[in-house]
Design a protein around this motif. Structure first.
Motif, PDB file in Angstrom:
ATOM      1  N   CYS A  42       4.698  -5.426  -6.536  1.00 25.14           N
ATOM      2  CA  CYS A  42       4.671  -3.991  -6.822  1.00 25.14           C
ATOM      3  C   CYS A  42       6.093  -3.491  -6.650  1.00 25.14           C
ATOM      4  CB  CYS A  42       3.710  -3.247  -5.907  1.00 25.14           C
ATOM      5  SG  CYS A  42       4.218  -3.248  -4.168  1.00 25.14           S
ATOM      6  N   ALA A  43       6.365  -2.283  -7.133  1.00 24.63           N
ATOM      7  CA  ALA A  43       7.730  -1.777  -7.028  1.00 24.63           C
ATOM      8  C   ALA A  43       7.746  -0.261  -6.995  1.00 24.63           C
ATOM      9  CB  ALA A  43       8.578  -2.284  -8.195  1.00 24.63           C
ATOM     10  N   VAL A  44       8.748   0.273  -6.328  1.00 23.49           N
ATOM     11  CA  VAL A  44       8.996   1.708  -6.328  1.00 23.49           C
ATOM     12  C   VAL A  44       9.479   2.116  -7.713  1.00 23.49           C
ATOM     13  CG1 VAL A  44      10.457   3.548  -5.396  1.00 23.49           C
ATOM     14  CG2 VAL A  44       9.530   1.772  -3.871  1.00 23.49           C
ATOM     15  N   LYS A  45       8.943   3.218  -8.219  1.00 22.42           N
ATOM     16  CA  LYS A  45       9.403   3.753  -9.502  1.00 22.42           C
ATOM     17  C   LYS A  45      10.225   4.995  -9.213  1.00 22.42           C
ATOM     18  CE  LYS A  45       7.942   4.312 -14.265  1.00 22.42           C
ATOM     19  NZ  LYS A  45       6.820   4.241 -15.221  1.00 22.42           N
ATOM     20  N   ALA A  46      11.547   4.868  -9.342  1.00 25.59           N
ATOM     21  CA  ALA A  46      12.467   5.914  -8.919  1.00 25.59           C
ATOM     22  C   ALA A  46      12.827   6.850 -10.069  1.00 25.59           C
ATOM     23  CB  ALA A  46      13.735   5.289  -8.348  1.00 25.59           C
ATOM     24  N   ASP A  47      13.208   8.053  -9.705  1.00 25.66           N
ATOM     25  CA  ASP A  47      13.821   8.980 -10.665  1.00 25.66           C
ATOM     26  C   ASP A  47      15.323   8.760 -10.734  1.00 25.66           C
ATOM     27  OD1 ASP A  47      11.490  10.903 -11.318  1.00 25.66           O
ATOM     28  OD2 ASP A  47      11.471  10.807  -9.131  1.00 25.66           O
ATOM     29  N   LEU A  48      15.883   8.280  -9.636  1.00 27.67           N
ATOM     30  CA  LEU A  48      17.320   8.040  -9.533  1.00 27.67           C
ATOM     31  C   LEU A  48      17.550   6.814  -8.664  1.00 27.67           C
ATOM     32  CD1 LEU A  48      20.371   9.008  -9.748  1.00 27.67           C
ATOM     33  CD2 LEU A  48      19.935  10.294  -7.635  1.00 27.67           C
TER      34      LEU A  48
ATOM     35  N   GLU B 174       0.830  -1.211   0.000  1.00 31.19           N
ATOM     36  CA  GLU B 174       0.000   0.000   0.000  1.00 31.19           C
ATOM     37  C   GLU B 174       0.861   1.257   0.000  1.00 31.19           C
ATOM     38  OE1 GLU B 174      -2.680  -0.194   3.288  1.00 31.19           O
ATOM     39  OE2 GLU B 174      -3.677  -2.036   2.586  1.00 31.19           O
ATOM     40  N   ILE B 175       1.944   1.236   0.780  1.00 23.66           N
ATOM     41  CA  ILE B 175       2.831   2.400   0.840  1.00 23.66           C
ATOM     42  C   ILE B 175       3.505   2.633  -0.513  1.00 23.66           C
ATOM     43  CG2 ILE B 175       4.976   3.285   1.858  1.00 23.66           C
ATOM     44  CD1 ILE B 175       4.125   1.886   4.470  1.00 23.66           C
ATOM     45  N   ILE B 176       4.004   1.556  -1.109  1.00 22.00           N
ATOM     46  CA  ILE B 176       4.682   1.687  -2.409  1.00 22.00           C
ATOM     47  C   ILE B 176       3.714   2.191  -3.472  1.00 22.00           C
ATOM     48  CG2 ILE B 176       5.736   0.359  -4.283  1.00 22.00           C
ATOM     49  CD1 ILE B 176       7.150  -1.314  -2.147  1.00 22.00           C
ATOM     50  N   GLU B 177       2.499   1.688  -3.463  1.00 22.55           N
ATOM     51  CA  GLU B 177       1.514   2.152  -4.439  1.00 22.55           C
ATOM     52  C   GLU B 177       1.158   3.617  -4.210  1.00 22.55           C
ATOM     53  OE1 GLU B 177      -1.559  -0.756  -4.019  1.00 22.55           O
ATOM     54  OE2 GLU B 177      -0.642  -2.118  -5.506  1.00 22.55           O
ATOM     55  N   GLU B 178       1.174   4.056  -2.951  1.00 19.50           N
ATOM     56  CA  GLU B 178       0.932   5.460  -2.659  1.00 19.50           C
ATOM     57  C   GLU B 178       2.041   6.339  -3.243  1.00 19.50           C
ATOM     58  OE1 GLU B 178       0.202   8.474   1.168  1.00 19.50           O
ATOM     59  OE2 GLU B 178       0.737   6.370   1.495  1.00 19.50           O
TER      60      GLU B 178
END
Length: 494
Positions: free
Chosen positions: A168-174, A137-141
């Motif tokens: 699910c996964a974090v989508k990072a800028d860096l 839930e946190i990652i999707e937020e």
């Protein structure tokens, strides 16, 4: 060359560096945190208020180090620990104690809208199961966050070996990854979720004997210096390519593949094709021709050219008719020079595996994943689950250098190194691009490179040419022919 590692390989290198070399884990963490801090500032991210999300392991401990560095530099920083205290590693607990002594702000809840940057230091390279529950839930937020997201070592939720999303996964800028680039940051979709990927040297000790197989490398532009022109050379010393390509009503594949061979340095080229293509080759006077008619037996002429050539290629545009099969059988039965098999010829290899294994010289197969699946019976989805190990296994089974072409091409030869290509872009997904690759690899073979090196350098140059062509033409507008010109210019610049 650049080393790439799997999650288990990275763990082995970490362990050896700490336990055998003697660098304390806290020192490595300090360097890791500093690397992320410097990368964030170099990117110009607004660090007005930063939230660092930490897991209970050493990835989380790296995050706490980063929080301390930000705090000492005067940036408002909060740390939220998502892991349970009973699961803290000793390093994580130590970093928390240090952080509290420095007055770092630890929070139990947060509102993402308050922050300009969020740092993901939750899960490291050891993740092997899907993310569920509150963490999911946190990652999707985070997907709704309007600021910048930075991942520590690898985005949480990305498999470090395959780039697969685990739930699910974090989508990072860096993403700042430590020691060596992880395989999961090279394959799709992991490479997209990583954003800009920076590899930071934190003094991890690397030695081949420490690593489980296979060792993985990628070529870089520096490696193209291995393709050298001799100032006192002649057309014979730069290699002679014999290419069986094209068929009745099919000309383009033969032209593109042959032109690519010449533009990437081959000294001489002869193309074997259907007689109806003869007049079309008036636009390519540098190529010699061996033309055949329908059902004509040209075995004698083929054998003469097998002797003449330094490298043989077969497949682009030859079709799947009986005459094409005879051409392939003649190559496999009587050819003795290094061989590249591509396109239609791969489609005819089913049932000819023993001929392939008994070929007296090195063979390179260059299938796209559809051709690979039809040849092996392994689905595309199955390959994508474990591309490195499956490519290596089939290369060994068929006794070939296998070039599995995809957005990230994998090159393997039995139990030797695996090469993962990181050059190229989606603009190359157009007709004729594979024909150009075949010509480049043939050129490098004819110039004397051993098969796996010719394949690896060829795939890298092909992708680099695609990147240059995309800059000039745009990814949507570029054509396979643009790759040929760009490849020649890259080699000249090198």
């Amino acid at each position: 060359m650049e080393r790439i590692v799997t999650g288990s390989q990275m763990k082995a290198l970490d362990k050896y560096t700490i336990e055998q070399v003697g660098i304390p884990s806290l020192v490595l963490m300090e360097r890791a945190g500093l690397s992320v801090f410097e990368a964030m500032r170099k990117e110009g991210f607004s660090l007005k208020k930063t939230l660092i999300l930490c897991g209970s392991g050493n990835n989380g401990a790296d995050g706490v180090v980063l929080a301390r560095l930000l705090h000492l530099a005067g940036y408002e920083t909060d740390v939220c620990i998502l892991g349970k205290p009973e699961n803290f590693t000793k390093e994580m607990q130590k970093q928390i104690d240090i952080g509290r002594n420095y007055g770092i702000s630890f929070v139990k809840s947060f509102h993402i809208a308050e922050y300009t940057v969020i740092v993901d230091a939750v899960l490291g390279v050891g993740l092997s199961r899907e993310i569920t529950g509150n963490l999911k839930e946190i990652i999707e937020e985070l997907h709704n966050f309007q600021g910048k997201i930075v991942s520590v070592d690898i985005p949480s939720g990305i498999c470090s070996d395959t780039g697969k999303i685990l739930g699910c996964a974090v989508k990072a800028d860096l993403t700042v990854t430590f020691g060596y680039k992880k395989a999961g940051l090279c394959f799709y979709p992991g490479t997209v979720y990583g954003g800009k990927i920076v590899t930071a040297d934190i003094s991890i000790y690397a030695m081949s004997a420490l690593l489980s197989q296979p060792e993985i490398f990628s070529y870089t532009k520096e490696d193209l210096k291995k393709i050298q022109r001799k100032q006192d050379g002649n057309k014979g010393t730069f290699g002679k390519v014999f290419l069986i390509a094209g068929s009745k009503d099919v000309f383009g594949a033969a032209y593109l593949s042959g032109m690519a061979a010449m533009r990437s340095g081959a000294g001489m080229l002869k193309i074997c094709t259907h007689k109806e293509n003869r007049s079309l080759f008036s636009c390519f006077p540098e190529a010699m021709l061996l033309c055949y008619e329908d059902n004509q037996d040209i075995t004698k002429e083929l054998l003469e050219n097998f002797m003449w050539a330094d490298a043989i290629g077969i497949g682009p545009g030859i079709g799947l008719q009986e005459q094409a099969e005879k051409l392939l059988d003649t190559v496999l039965s009587h050819g003795e020079k290094p061989l590249v098999i591509d396109a239609d010829a791969i489609g005819m290899l089913k049932g000819r595996e023993e001929q392939l294994k008994n070929y007296p010289n090195e063979v390179i197969l260059t299938p796209h994943l559809g051709e690979f699946s039809r040849l092996t019976g392994i689905s595309i989805e199955e390959w994508k689950e474990n591309p490195i190990k499956i490519t290596q296994k089939i290369a060994k089974t068929l006794s070939v250098v296998l070039v599995c072409k995809d957005a990230r091409t994998v090159i393997s030869k039995e139990n030797e190194r695996v090469y993962l290509n990181l050059s190229g872009n989606d603009g190359m997904a157009s007709a004729g691009s594979g024909d150009v690759l075949t010509g480049i690899i043939l050129s490098f073979l004819a110039q004397g490179k051993e098969a796996q090196e010719a394949a690896g350098l060829g795939v890298y140059l092909h992708g680099a040419a695609g990147d240059l062509a995309a800059q000039r033409k745009g990814r949507a507008a570029m054509l396979a022919g643009d790759l040929i010109e760009a490849a020649g210019q890259i080699l000249d610049a090198i």
